[in-house]
Structure formats: structure tokens, C-alpha cells
Design an enzyme around this catalytic site. Structure first.
Site, PDB file in Angstrom:
ATOM      1  N   SER A   1      48.105  39.326  41.205  1.00 39.53           N
ATOM      2  CA  SER A   1      47.947  40.692  41.722  1.00 39.53           C
ATOM      3  C   SER A   1      49.215  41.528  41.707  1.00 39.53           C
ATOM      4  O   SER A   1      49.169  42.718  42.042  1.00 39.53           O
ATOM      5  CB  SER A   1      47.381  40.652  43.147  1.00 39.53           C
ATOM      6  OG  SER A   1      46.012  40.321  43.116  1.00 39.53           O
TER       7      SER A   1
ATOM      8  N   LYS B   1      49.058  44.849  40.050  1.00 40.75           N
ATOM      9  CA  LYS B   1      48.664  46.102  40.702  1.00 40.75           C
ATOM     10  C   LYS B   1      49.843  47.057  40.887  1.00 40.75           C
ATOM     11  O   LYS B   1      49.631  48.254  41.134  1.00 40.75           O
ATOM     12  CB  LYS B   1      48.001  45.795  42.040  1.00 40.75           C
ATOM     13  CG  LYS B   1      46.686  45.008  41.897  1.00 40.75           C
ATOM     14  CD  LYS B   1      46.050  44.726  43.246  1.00 40.75           C
ATOM     15  CE  LYS B   1      44.685  44.078  43.092  1.00 40.75           C
ATOM     16  NZ  LYS B   1      44.727  42.619  43.028  1.00 40.75           N
TER      17      LYS B   1
ATOM     18  N   SER C   1      45.059  44.124  48.625  1.00 41.92           N
ATOM     19  CA  SER C   1      45.049  43.692  47.224  1.00 41.92           C
ATOM     20  C   SER C   1      43.649  43.741  46.642  1.00 41.92           C
ATOM     21  O   SER C   1      43.177  42.800  46.001  1.00 41.92           O
ATOM     22  CB  SER C   1      45.628  42.271  47.094  1.00 41.92           C
ATOM     23  OG  SER C   1      46.017  41.993  45.763  1.00 41.92           O
TER      24      SER C   1
END
Length: 322
Positions: free
Chosen positions: A100, A103, A157
Site C-alpha cells: 500500500s 498509494k 489505506s
């Protein structure tokens, strides 16, 4: 299996070009573009090559400390943004899965090229059923602003928020991934390739600790990015597909921001992004500041578990002498 390729050529190029000066650099349309830098370097007389091809960037050199038995993660690095040095760098050019931390790029693109006041209708692509995927809980037909989606992306997230941002900006996950890769090339992140906006595992979705520094460094130039990653908790109030008003509270996952782990003495966490998948291990990139106002970016990739992630991060942060 983990995609593991060491970027020896990239490292060598960076080591060669860690020089002083910047006048030749002004000839480049985009000084972060490695292809432009390489072409300029190869086309420059030997007598003039003592000018920087990494202007205003931290560069890994042969003298960069890279060994510490206490650093058990596959890759880890600390970058001093004030004097443009690399304090520590273990496997900074090794291609690894970012989970993640991906991101960070999605947020950068949303802030840099999007409109945070846009109202976004959550698309069907935001329905993500993969086991272990983190979500902020939005549903197709819900209406949120891009700014709200940023908080849903970076705090809990939310993979669903990432998909909603991607489809809103470019019409599809695939086209947004093309934008991500184009931006990576502009920043000189030549060891990076993205296929989605959230970081769910794919063998063709990878980056390096150094490339993540380049991406995070660019994102930190935007006050909206700093505001989002520096927020511990956010209440999103938005309309559902049925027209009802719904409130969700999204909380930060970075232990340094939640108080579950203390920052090393003299340092303050500015915020960052965590990431975890089975293939990627436990990952974290973050910004921090010292008592003198100097700022740093630190990254840990493929730590063995969540506790080990913060042990590794604290170990490398302790190398900072502010």
C-alpha cells in the site's frame, strides 16, 4: 515468489553522477528524468562532466553506509532532505513489492493533477473482494469529494478509495496505472512499474526504496499531502447511493502517529504510508523532522512483521544526527 532484481546499472550511474554544480542541468526540460540526464551525460565533453546530474536529490554513493545487522528488513534507507545526503541505504535499488505504499503515488497524482473539490460517484471498480485487502468501506453509488477519498486512501489505506480516484481521473484502473508510470518516469523512478492504484500484489507491480524516496519527496512538496498524512483521525460525512447521509471515522495506521511506538528522541513524525501483503512483507515510508527543522524521508521494505517493521524503522531513524 518475490521479484528481486538488483539495479546495479542504476546504482553505478548514480554513484558516477554524484558531483557538484548544476549549470548543465539547466539544459534539461525535466531534471528528474533519468533518460534526459543519461543522454546529456553521454553527449557532454569529458572535461565538463564534473557537473551534477542529480541536482537537488539525495544520491547513493559508494560511501553510503549500508550494513547494520540490526536492520533485518530486505531494504531500508534514510534520506536527509536538507543537505541532500543518504544517511543509510540497504539495497536501495532492489526491486520489491511496495504493497500500500503504492498509494503515495495515487495521492500525489490526485493532488497534483486532480481537483480535490470534485464530487466522485464511487464506481463498481471499487468493489474489491481479495482476501486481506484493506478498505475504507465506501460502496458503489456513494458520493464523496476527492479530498475525502484522499483521507480514505491514506489513513485506513482504502483500496476502494484508490480505485475510485483512479476511475474518476482516468476512466479506468489501467489508464490511471499508465499515468502512474508516466509520473514515475518524470521523477526518475526507473526501477518502478505500477499496475494498480492501491498496491494489491502483482508480479509486474514493483518499485525500489530509492524510487519511493523520489515519489514521496515530490509528494511532500504539496501542503495537501502533508495535511492528509499528518492527520491521525478523520470523520468523513457523505451521501450513500440511497441518498442517506453517512459518517465514517478513518484512523491512521502509522504507529508513530497513533502513539503505539515512540519516535527516537529529537525527531517528530510528519506522517507517511504503511503497507502490508504476504509477498511485500511489512513496509513503511515516512517523513520526519528534527529539532533544528531539518527534514528526512525514511523507508523500510519487506520487514518480517509489524513489530519488526517499527524496530527496523527506529533503528534507521536513530542514525540521524540532527
Amino acid at each position: 515468489m518475490k521479484k528481486k532484481i538488483t539495479m546495479k546499472a542504476g546504482c553505478a550511474f548514480l554513484c558516477v553522477t554524484m558531483l557538484s554544480g548544476c549549470s548543465s542541468f539547466k539544459k534539461l526540460d525535466n531534471p528528474y528524468d533519468f533518460a534526459q540526464r543519461t543522454a546529456l551525460y553521454e553527449g557532454t565533453a569529458l572535461s565538463d562532466r564534473a557537473e551534477s546530474f542529480a541536482h537537488n536529490l539525495c544520491v547513493v554513493t559508494a560511501d553510503t553506509p549500508s550494513t547494520d545487522q540490526a536492520v533485518t528488513a530486505e531494504a531500508a534507507a534514510v534520506f536527509d532532505l536538507s543537505d541532500k545526503t543518504v544517511i543509510f541505504g540497504k539495497n536501495p535499488f532492489e526491486k520489491l513489492y511496495p504493497a500500500s505504499i503504492t498509494k503515495t503515488m495515487t495521492a500525489l497524482l490526485a493532488i497534483k493533477y486532480g481537483n480535490l473539490s470534485d464530487e466522485v460517484t464511487v464506481p463498481e471498480e471499487a468493489v474489491i473482494t481479495e482476501s486481506g485487502a484493506t478498505l475504507c468501506g465506501i460502496k458503489p453509488g456513494d458520493k464523496l469529494t476527492m479530498e475525502q477519498l484522499l483521507y480514505g486512501l491514506m489513513l485506513p489505506s482504502g483500496n476502494d478509495a484508490g480505485a475510485a480516484i483512479a476511475v474518476h481521473m482516468d476512466g479506468s484502473i489501467e489508464k490511471f496505472a499508465d499515468r502512474m508510470n508516466e509520473e514515475a518516469r518524470k521523477l526518475g523512478a526507473t526501477g518502478t512499474h505500477f499496475v494498480n492504484p492501491h498496491g494489491l500484489n502483482d508480479e509486474n507491480h514493483y518499485t525500489t526504496a530509492y524510487d519511493l524516496y523520489l515519489i514521496f519527496n515530490e509528494a511532500m512538496k504539496y501542503p495537501d499531502f502533508r495535511k492528509v498524512i499528518g492527520t491521525s483521525s478523520y470523520d468523513a460525512v457523505y451521501a450513500t447511493a440511497s441518498g442517506d447521509t453517512l459518517t465514517k471515522t478513518w484512523k491512521q495506521s502509522n504507529w508513530y502517529m497513533t502513539g503505539e511506538r515512540d519516535m527516537p528522541e529529537g525527531l517528530t513524525a510528519l506522517g507517511g504510508k504503511t503497507g502490508t501483503t504476504k509477498a511485500a512483507g511489512s513496509c513503511l515510508i515516512m517523513g520526519s523532522s528534527g529539532s533544528s527543522g531539518m527534514e528526512y524521508i525514511s523507508v523500510v521494505l519487506k520487514a518480517p512483521d509489524r513489530t519488526g517493521l517499527y524496530d527496523n524503522m527506529s533503528n534507521i531513524l536513530n542514525k540521524i544526527v540532527d
